[in-house]
Design a protein around this motif. Structure first.
Motif, PDB file in Angstrom:
ATOM      1  N   THR A 185      75.994  -4.023  77.206  1.00  0.00           N
ATOM      2  CA  THR A 185      75.821  -2.180  77.027  1.00  0.00           C
ATOM      3  C   THR A 185      76.985  -1.773  78.063  1.00  0.00           C
ATOM      4  OG1 THR A 185      74.590  -2.627  79.112  1.00  0.00           O
ATOM      5  CG2 THR A 185      73.224  -2.274  76.898  1.00  0.00           C
ATOM      6  N   GLY A 186      78.141  -2.373  77.653  1.00  0.00           N
ATOM      7  CA  GLY A 186      79.541  -1.621  78.191  1.00  0.00           C
ATOM      8  C   GLY A 186      79.874  -0.585  77.298  1.00  0.00           C
ATOM      9  N   ILE A 187      81.099  -0.133  77.077  1.00  0.00           N
ATOM     10  CA  ILE A 187      81.608   1.001  76.526  1.00  0.00           C
ATOM     11  C   ILE A 187      81.114   0.910  74.843  1.00  0.00           C
ATOM     12  CG2 ILE A 187      83.532   2.179  75.577  1.00  0.00           C
ATOM     13  CD1 ILE A 187      84.543   2.445  78.373  1.00  0.00           C
ATOM     14  N   GLN A 188      81.405  -0.410  74.443  1.00  0.00           N
ATOM     15  CA  GLN A 188      81.148  -0.620  73.021  1.00  0.00           C
ATOM     16  C   GLN A 188      79.641  -0.701  72.535  1.00  0.00           C
ATOM     17  OE1 GLN A 188      82.841  -0.433  70.340  1.00  0.00           O
ATOM     18  NE2 GLN A 188      84.558   0.031  71.521  1.00  0.00           N
ATOM     19  N   GLY A 189      78.948  -1.019  73.660  1.00  0.00           N
ATOM     20  CA  GLY A 189      77.258  -1.290  73.452  1.00  0.00           C
ATOM     21  C   GLY A 189      76.707   0.383  73.395  1.00  0.00           C
ATOM     22  N   ARG A 190      77.426   1.082  74.236  1.00  0.00           N
ATOM     23  CA  ARG A 190      76.832   2.284  74.198  1.00  0.00           C
ATOM     24  C   ARG A 190      77.241   3.288  73.023  1.00  0.00           C
ATOM     25  NH1 ARG A 190      76.079   6.729  77.986  1.00  0.00           N
ATOM     26  NH2 ARG A 190      75.966   5.344  79.876  1.00  0.00           N
ATOM     27  N   ILE A 191      78.384   3.048  72.413  1.00  0.00           N
ATOM     28  CA  ILE A 191      78.798   3.676  71.459  1.00  0.00           C
ATOM     29  C   ILE A 191      78.004   3.142  70.020  1.00  0.00           C
ATOM     30  CG2 ILE A 191      81.021   2.553  71.012  1.00  0.00           C
ATOM     31  CD1 ILE A 191      80.943   6.217  70.171  1.00  0.00           C
ATOM     32  N   ILE A 247      72.161  -6.762  64.049  1.00  0.00           N
ATOM     33  CA  ILE A 247      72.381  -7.366  65.402  1.00  0.00           C
ATOM     34  C   ILE A 247      73.991  -7.011  65.544  1.00  0.00           C
ATOM     35  CG2 ILE A 247      72.640  -9.233  66.818  1.00  0.00           C
ATOM     36  CD1 ILE A 247      70.823 -10.445  64.617  1.00  0.00           C
ATOM     37  N   VAL A 248      74.475  -6.293  66.861  1.00  0.00           N
ATOM     38  CA  VAL A 248      75.524  -6.241  67.480  1.00  0.00           C
ATOM     39  C   VAL A 248      75.881  -6.927  68.675  1.00  0.00           C
ATOM     40  CG1 VAL A 248      77.248  -4.255  67.789  1.00  0.00           C
ATOM     41  CG2 VAL A 248      75.425  -3.889  66.163  1.00  0.00           C
ATOM     42  N   THR A 249      76.955  -7.759  68.592  1.00  0.00           N
ATOM     43  CA  THR A 249      77.523  -8.325  69.885  1.00  0.00           C
ATOM     44  C   THR A 249      78.796  -7.590  70.580  1.00  0.00           C
ATOM     45  OG1 THR A 249      78.325 -10.110  68.779  1.00  0.00           O
ATOM     46  CG2 THR A 249      76.278 -10.412  69.242  1.00  0.00           C
ATOM     47  N   THR A 250      78.423  -7.045  71.654  1.00  0.00           N
ATOM     48  CA  THR A 250      79.515  -6.370  72.124  1.00  0.00           C
ATOM     49  C   THR A 250      79.976  -7.027  73.667  1.00  0.00           C
ATOM     50  OG1 THR A 250      78.139  -4.557  73.156  1.00  0.00           O
ATOM     51  CG2 THR A 250      79.027  -4.368  70.861  1.00  0.00           C
ATOM     52  N   THR A 251      80.111  -8.008  73.851  1.00  0.00           N
ATOM     53  CA  THR A 251      80.300  -8.859  75.079  1.00  0.00           C
ATOM     54  C   THR A 251      81.557  -9.464  75.270  1.00  0.00           C
ATOM     55  OG1 THR A 251      79.395 -10.942  74.929  1.00  0.00           O
ATOM     56  CG2 THR A 251      77.971  -9.303  75.392  1.00  0.00           C
ATOM     57  N   ALA A 252      81.936  -9.870  76.466  1.00  0.00           N
ATOM     58  CA  ALA A 252      83.203 -10.687  76.773  1.00  0.00           C
ATOM     59  C   ALA A 252      82.770 -12.135  76.811  1.00  0.00           C
ATOM     60  CB  ALA A 252      84.039 -10.215  77.910  1.00  0.00           C
ATOM     61  N   SER A 253      81.456 -12.292  76.335  1.00  0.00           N
ATOM     62  CA  SER A 253      81.056 -13.659  76.797  1.00  0.00           C
ATOM     63  C   SER A 253      81.723 -14.771  76.022  1.00  0.00           C
ATOM     64  CB  SER A 253      79.360 -13.609  76.310  1.00  0.00           C
ATOM     65  OG  SER A 253      78.941 -15.181  76.392  1.00  0.00           O
ATOM     66  N   PRO A 254      81.951 -15.862  76.965  1.00  0.00           N
ATOM     67  CA  PRO A 254      82.803 -17.025  76.448  1.00  0.00           C
ATOM     68  C   PRO A 254      81.699 -18.132  75.771  1.00  0.00           C
ATOM     69  CG  PRO A 254      82.773 -17.195  78.709  1.00  0.00           C
ATOM     70  CD  PRO A 254      82.079 -16.016  78.413  1.00  0.00           C
ATOM     71  N   VAL A 255      80.566 -17.768  76.202  1.00  0.00           N
ATOM     72  CA  VAL A 255      79.563 -18.895  75.531  1.00  0.00           C
ATOM     73  C   VAL A 255      78.518 -17.931  74.424  1.00  0.00           C
ATOM     74  CG1 VAL A 255      79.434 -20.425  77.563  1.00  0.00           C
ATOM     75  CG2 VAL A 255      77.620 -18.240  77.417  1.00  0.00           C
ATOM     76  N   VAL A 272      81.545  -7.935  67.643  1.00  0.00           N
ATOM     77  CA  VAL A 272      82.642  -7.293  68.089  1.00  0.00           C
ATOM     78  C   VAL A 272      83.456  -7.741  69.314  1.00  0.00           C
ATOM     79  CG1 VAL A 272      83.061  -4.775  69.094  1.00  0.00           C
ATOM     80  CG2 VAL A 272      81.502  -5.009  67.296  1.00  0.00           C
ATOM     81  N   GLY A 273      82.609  -8.179  70.166  1.00  0.00           N
ATOM     82  CA  GLY A 273      83.270  -8.760  71.421  1.00  0.00           C
ATOM     83  C   GLY A 273      84.022 -10.083  71.201  1.00  0.00           C
ATOM     84  N   ALA A 274      85.018 -10.202  72.069  1.00  0.00           N
ATOM     85  CA  ALA A 274      85.733 -11.302  72.089  1.00  0.00           C
ATOM     86  C   ALA A 274      86.079 -11.717  73.768  1.00  0.00           C
ATOM     87  CB  ALA A 274      86.987 -11.308  71.451  1.00  0.00           C
ATOM     88  N   SER A 275      86.141 -13.053  73.645  1.00  0.00           N
ATOM     89  CA  SER A 275      86.669 -13.492  75.008  1.00  0.00           C
ATOM     90  C   SER A 275      87.999 -13.925  74.736  1.00  0.00           C
ATOM     91  CB  SER A 275      85.544 -14.452  75.835  1.00  0.00           C
ATOM     92  OG  SER A 275      85.948 -15.676  75.582  1.00  0.00           O
ATOM     93  N   ARG A 276      88.384 -15.410  75.198  1.00  0.00           N
ATOM     94  CA  ARG A 276      89.468 -15.671  74.726  1.00  0.00           C
ATOM     95  C   ARG A 276      89.892 -15.929  73.133  1.00  0.00           C
ATOM     96  NH1 ARG A 276      93.811 -15.298  78.349  1.00  0.00           N
ATOM     97  NH2 ARG A 276      93.136 -15.855  80.430  1.00  0.00           N
ATOM     98  N   ASN A 277      88.775 -15.906  72.444  1.00  0.00           N
ATOM     99  CA  ASN A 277      88.799 -16.070  70.967  1.00  0.00           C
ATOM    100  C   ASN A 277      87.655 -15.162  70.326  1.00  0.00           C
ATOM    101  OD1 ASN A 277      86.393 -17.656  70.646  1.00  0.00           O
ATOM    102  ND2 ASN A 277      87.597 -19.257  71.717  1.00  0.00           N
ATOM    103  N   PHE A 337      79.937  -9.473  60.022  1.00  0.00           N
ATOM    104  CA  PHE A 337      81.314  -8.844  60.139  1.00  0.00           C
ATOM    105  C   PHE A 337      81.987  -9.150  61.300  1.00  0.00           C
ATOM    106  CE2 PHE A 337      83.397  -4.776  61.468  1.00  0.00           C
ATOM    107  CZ  PHE A 337      84.567  -5.130  60.735  1.00  0.00           C
ATOM    108  N   ASN A 338      82.969  -9.739  61.425  1.00  0.00           N
ATOM    109  CA  ASN A 338      83.784  -9.937  62.637  1.00  0.00           C
ATOM    110  C   ASN A 338      84.951  -9.216  62.521  1.00  0.00           C
ATOM    111  OD1 ASN A 338      83.015 -13.293  63.789  1.00  0.00           O
ATOM    112  ND2 ASN A 338      84.662 -11.835  64.960  1.00  0.00           N
ATOM    113  N   GLY A 339      84.974  -7.997  63.172  1.00  0.00           N
ATOM    114  CA  GLY A 339      86.180  -7.358  62.956  1.00  0.00           C
ATOM    115  C   GLY A 339      86.903  -7.386  64.261  1.00  0.00           C
ATOM    116  N   GLY A 340      88.122  -7.634  64.368  1.00  0.00           N
ATOM    117  CA  GLY A 340      89.205  -7.832  65.406  1.00  0.00           C
ATOM    118  C   GLY A 340      89.609  -6.648  65.846  1.00  0.00           C
TER     119      GLY A 340
END
Ligand code: NAI
Ligand code: 2PC
Length: 362
Positions: A185-191, A247-255, A272-277, A337-340
């Motif tokens: 629920t950061g900026i991407q989660g909110r929008i 479902i929408v994922t918008t985190t920087a989670s590496p796991v 949506v989110g990506a950590s190192r990859n 949908f994996n959008g970079g």
């Protein structure tokens, strides 16, 4: 110069003037050219974040992103892989995203400079982790026409890309929009929460975040803002995902934060989110058992670790579905949908903002 020449009467006088004349001419040419360019550059426009927020609507962003996706998949764009300048010893990164899009309404030559500094929201004075500016260049001369603030544009166009994908891969299949689950629920989660409510009218919008209080306070805030109770906060990511249609994922989670076993058959996921990859929020089984769509296969190849192992799942680009070059998935496999994020989306929305700014004469 011609009049000046007539003042001298003899050949001798005229010949002696040739070299100084050429010199004067050259100096004047350089002077005027420089002045012309510097006038252009001095007048270069900066369209700031407040202007962008005032003039850009979600409808316009959606339309621009849809066109960018279509054009990319029909070969009317040039989009170079983005560069990543990682600041040593940190997760902070500067990305450059150059692109060209041919389109009467949304076409532009541009380049976005965007930084991702994940520690920014935790500063004493919280700042967005993503900050961007988009340079819009004149197609005929290459001279910069404007710099458009790109933070709000990045926020909107990323969520709009998920919305376009959801429309073509899920909604247009006649599937139900009852429950939306948003993880992060950061900026991407909110929008995503606000934009998906606006475009798709979900009956329940579930919010989960690693720090639970953030999800709770966002749900409360949005229920108040829209005088509704569709926003529900979840303490646990599994229960948030189970039973969700989209479902929408918008985190920087590496796991992995979403597992195949939790996902309803036929559900649609926007990762949506990506950590190192870009292969971290969803587990491998989910990727292997879903139909995978990207915004740009070429741009994602160097960035999405594990993409080369997913040839059986990869169906192609959302733009190719919009163009009816490939069918979308009618089956019960989930779609992902994996959008970079694409430079040509930023060009398209940047151009829209540039035009709106002039139409409104701000
Ligand atoms: N695909 C695209 O076009 C774009 C992707 N992004 C990506 O979306 C993600 C979110 O961006 P913003 O909302 O702007 O950032 P933000 O900083 O506002 O939010 C980050 C979210 O990730 C969560 N998070 C961080 N580490 C986590 C972990 N280890 N486990 C679970 N949750 C964790 C935080 O709690 C927060 O909800 C980032 O990964 C960013 O790179 C952002 C913009 C464009
Ligand atoms: O496309 C984009 O602007 C970004 N993708 C990841 C961080 C920023």
């Amino acid at each position: 110069m011609f009049i000046y020449q007539q003042l001298y009467k003899t050949e001798y006088q005229k010949q002696n003037l040739i070299i100084p004349q050429i010199l004067v001419l050259n100096v004047l040419t350089v002077y005027f050219t420089f002045n012309l360019v510097s006038t252009w550059q001095d007048k270069m426009l900066y369209i700031n974040e407040s202007n962008v927020k005032d003039i850009l609507t979600w409808e316009k962003t959606f339309e621009a992103v849809e066109v960018a996706m279509k054009r990319l998949s029909s070969g009317q764009t040039v989009q170079m892989p983005r560069t990543h300048t990682i600041i040593p010893g940190s997760d902070n990164v500067l990305l450059t995203m150059p692109g060209y899009l041919k389109d009467e309404k949304f076409g532009a030559l541009g380049c976005k400079l965007v930084t991702y500094f994940p520690g920014n929201p935790k500063r004493t004075e919280a700042l967005p982790s993503i900050n961007a500016n988009i340079m819009i260049l004149d197609e005929a001369t290459g001279i910069m026409k404007a710099v458009v603030a790109g933070t709000e544009i990045t926020t909107q166009r990323t969520s709009a890309a998920s919305a376009v994908a959801t429309k073509y891969l899920y909604v247009n299949q006649g599937k139900a929009c009852n429950i939306l689950a948003i993880l992060g629920t950061g900026i991407q989660g909110r929008i995503h929460a606000e934009m998906f409510r606006h475009f798709f009218h979900f009956q329940e919008i579930r919010l989960w975040n690693r720090t639970k209080e953030k999800a709770k306070s966002l749900a409360e805030e949005l229920n108040r803002k829209f005088d509704t109770n569709v926003f529900k906060y979840y303490e646990n990511n599994e229960s948030c995902v189970r039973g969700a249609d989209v479902i929408v994922t918008t985190t920087a989670s590496p796991v992995h934060i979403v597992h195949y076993a939790w996902v309803k058959p036929g559900a649609h996921i926007n990762a949506v989110g990506a950590s190192r990859n870009h292969f971290s929020e969803l587990d491998e089984q989910l990727y292997r058992n879903s139909d995978l769509y990207l915004d740009s296969v070429e741009t994602m190849k160097p960035e999405m670790a594990g993409l080369d192992m997913l040839t059986d799942s990869l169906r192609g680009e959302v733009g190719a579905v919009i163009n009816k070059m490939i069918p979308s998935s009618p089956n019960e496999r989930p779609t992902i949908f994996n959008g970079g994020g694409m430079a040509v989306e930023d060009c398209a929305v940047g151009r829209a903002v540039y035009d709106l700014y002039h139409e409104r004469k701000i």
